[in-house]
Structures are given as structure tokens and as C-alpha cells.
Design a protein around this motif. Structure first.
Motif, mmCIF file in Angstrom:
data_model
loop_
_atom_site.group_PDB
_atom_site.id
_atom_site.type_symbol
_atom_site.label_atom_id
_atom_site.label_comp_id
_atom_site.label_asym_id
_atom_site.label_seq_id
_atom_site.Cartn_x
_atom_site.Cartn_y
_atom_site.Cartn_z
ATOM 1 N N ARG A 68 4.367 0.460 -10.369
ATOM 2 C CA ARG A 68 3.369 -0.276 -9.579
ATOM 3 C C ARG A 68 3.450 -1.764 -9.897
ATOM 4 N NH1 ARG A 68 -1.803 -2.305 -9.757
ATOM 5 N NH2 ARG A 68 -3.084 -1.913 -7.911
ATOM 6 N N GLU A 69 3.492 -2.098 -11.174
ATOM 7 C CA GLU A 69 3.591 -3.498 -11.591
ATOM 8 C C GLU A 69 4.940 -4.100 -11.204
ATOM 9 O OE1 GLU A 69 1.030 -5.327 -12.531
ATOM 10 O OE2 GLU A 69 -0.062 -3.460 -12.184
ATOM 11 N N ARG A 70 5.984 -3.283 -11.276
ATOM 12 C CA ARG A 70 7.326 -3.740 -10.880
ATOM 13 C C ARG A 70 7.322 -4.121 -9.399
ATOM 14 N NH1 ARG A 70 11.962 -5.959 -11.724
ATOM 15 N NH2 ARG A 70 13.784 -4.942 -10.857
ATOM 16 N N ALA A 71 6.615 -3.390 -8.565
ATOM 17 C CA ALA A 71 6.528 -3.705 -7.132
ATOM 18 C C ALA A 71 5.897 -5.088 -6.926
ATOM 19 C CB ALA A 71 5.724 -2.632 -6.399
ATOM 20 N N THR A 72 4.878 -5.402 -7.701
ATOM 21 C CA THR A 72 4.249 -6.719 -7.618
ATOM 22 C C THR A 72 5.245 -7.807 -8.024
ATOM 23 O OG1 THR A 72 2.059 -5.819 -8.089
ATOM 24 C CG2 THR A 72 2.366 -8.171 -8.492
ATOM 25 N N GLN A 98 -2.056 -2.712 -3.637
ATOM 26 C CA GLN A 98 -3.005 -1.615 -3.460
ATOM 27 C C GLN A 98 -2.328 -0.275 -3.685
ATOM 28 O OE1 GLN A 98 -4.706 -2.131 0.457
ATOM 29 N NE2 GLN A 98 -5.732 -4.036 -0.109
ATOM 30 N N LEU A 99 -1.197 -0.269 -4.375
ATOM 31 C CA LEU A 99 -0.485 0.983 -4.639
ATOM 32 C C LEU A 99 -1.304 1.868 -5.562
ATOM 33 C CD1 LEU A 99 3.142 -0.356 -5.224
ATOM 34 C CD2 LEU A 99 2.237 0.779 -3.186
ATOM 35 N N VAL A 100 -1.252 3.167 -5.280
ATOM 36 C CA VAL A 100 -1.958 4.161 -6.068
ATOM 37 C C VAL A 100 -0.907 4.910 -6.897
ATOM 38 C CG1 VAL A 100 -3.401 6.228 -5.985
ATOM 39 C CG2 VAL A 100 -3.760 4.373 -4.331
ATOM 40 N N VAL A 101 -1.160 5.023 -8.189
ATOM 41 C CA VAL A 101 -0.239 5.775 -9.063
ATOM 42 C C VAL A 101 -0.471 7.259 -8.844
ATOM 43 C CG1 VAL A 101 0.434 6.215 -11.457
ATOM 44 C CG2 VAL A 101 -0.210 3.896 -10.732
ATOM 45 N N THR A 102 0.609 7.978 -8.546
ATOM 46 C CA THR A 102 0.480 9.400 -8.224
ATOM 47 C C THR A 102 0.415 10.275 -9.459
ATOM 48 O OG1 THR A 102 2.886 9.542 -8.002
ATOM 49 C CG2 THR A 102 1.603 9.225 -5.982
ATOM 50 N N ARG A 103 1.014 9.812 -10.534
ATOM 51 C CA ARG A 103 0.928 10.550 -11.792
ATOM 52 C C ARG A 103 1.015 9.560 -12.945
ATOM 53 N NH1 ARG A 103 6.504 11.578 -10.081
ATOM 54 N NH2 ARG A 103 7.819 10.591 -11.631
ATOM 55 N N SER A 108 0.847 -1.187 0.000
ATOM 56 C CA SER A 108 0.000 0.000 0.000
ATOM 57 C C SER A 108 0.883 1.237 0.000
ATOM 58 C CB SER A 108 -0.943 -0.009 1.216
ATOM 59 O OG SER A 108 -0.206 -0.061 2.414
ATOM 60 N N GLY A 109 0.319 2.322 -0.479
ATOM 61 C CA GLY A 109 1.078 3.565 -0.593
ATOM 62 C C GLY A 109 0.967 4.090 -2.013
ATOM 63 N N GLN A 110 2.054 4.726 -2.458
ATOM 64 C CA GLN A 110 2.026 5.346 -3.787
ATOM 65 C C GLN A 110 3.163 4.828 -4.651
ATOM 66 O OE1 GLN A 110 2.156 9.554 -2.966
ATOM 67 N NE2 GLN A 110 0.018 9.592 -2.339
#
Length: 144
Positions: free
Chosen positions: A118-122, A137-142, A109-111
Motif C-alpha cells: 500500500r505504501e509502495r503504491a503511494t 485509499q487502498l484497503v489492505v486485504t490481509r 483505490s482498490g486493494q
């Protein structure tokens, strides 16, 4: 007059008499008819039985506690490894990503700076040994 079946009846009657005698021996006397020694023996036997049951319960509780400790330790290890993997990624190391692990299931979770990160984190989290599933559950900031 002689009975032809007398030889077979005698052992049968003897067995029935023996069974009745053994049954009478195994009957418990009421407490008020027991001697002090018999009461002590009965109390000792009951205490031993209860002690064995308590020990079995304690062993079960100890096993369950050890299993829970192992799961938590494993989850903490997974969380540390995922955090380390995210920290060395050029785009993800500058972001605040929370990693929570429960029974091998990782929640991020976070940004994230962009959809690729985001996909790289997964991908990074999934590659850690012991991870069963990643809930990103990461949110893309831009938009990237």
C-alpha cells in the motif's frame, strides 16, 4: 474707460465659446431626426462593436477550452504513467488498483496485498512527473 483685464478675458471667452460649440456637435440627435445614412452608420458602428465583443468572448472561450483540454490530457498522461509504474511492481501488478487523476492529484483505490505494498503504491505514484498529491485509499486485504 478701458478695462485692465480685457486682454486676458478674450482668450477665456473664446475657449468657452469653442467648448460650447464642440459640446453641441457631439450631442446625438434622436433617431427620428437622423438621416438614413446616419442611421446606417450608427447601426454599422454598433454592429462592429458587438462583433468585436463577440470575438473577444470567443477567444476567451477558446483559451479556456484549450486550458481544460491540456489539464485533462495531462491528467490522462499521469494516470497512464502511474498505472504503468504499478504494473511493473511485483506485488502490486497482480492487484486491481484504480487510478484517478484530477488536476495532478492522484487517488488510488482498490486493494493492496499488504501494508508495505500500500505504501509502495503511494511512493510509485508520487514519483510520477506532474503528480502534486496522492490520496491513497487502498484497503489492505490481509496482514503482511
Amino acid at each position: 474707460m478701458k478695462h485692465p483685464h480685457t486682454p486676458t478675458r478674450l482668450p477665456l471667452l473664446a475657449a468657452l465659446a469653442l467648448a460650447a460649440a464642440l459640446g453641441a456637435c457631439s450631442r446625438q440627435q434622436p433617431d427620428d431626426e437622423l438621416s438614413a445614412g446616419q442611421r446606417v452608420d450608427n447601426a454599422t458602428t454598433a454592429a462592429k462593436r458587438e462583433g468585436r465583443e463577440l470575438m473577444a468572448d470567443a477567444r476567451m472561450s477558446a483559451r479556456e477550452a484549450a486550458d481544460a483540454t491540456a489539464r485533462v490530457s495531462s491528467d490522462l498522461n499521469i494516470t497512464a504513467k502511474v498505472n504503468a509504474a504499478l504494473a511493473v511492481d511485483d506485488k502490486l501488478k497482480a492487484t486491481q488498483i484504480n487510478v484517478d487523476t484530477r488536476d495532478g492529484q492522484v487517488t488510488l483505490s482498490g486493494q493492496a496485498p499488504d501494508a508495505q505494498s500500500r505504501e509502495r503504491a503511494t511512493t510509485l505514484a508520487s514519483a510520477v512527473d506532474g503528480v502534486k498529491q496522492v490520496n491513497n485509499q487502498l484497503v489492505v486485504t490481509r496482514n503482511g
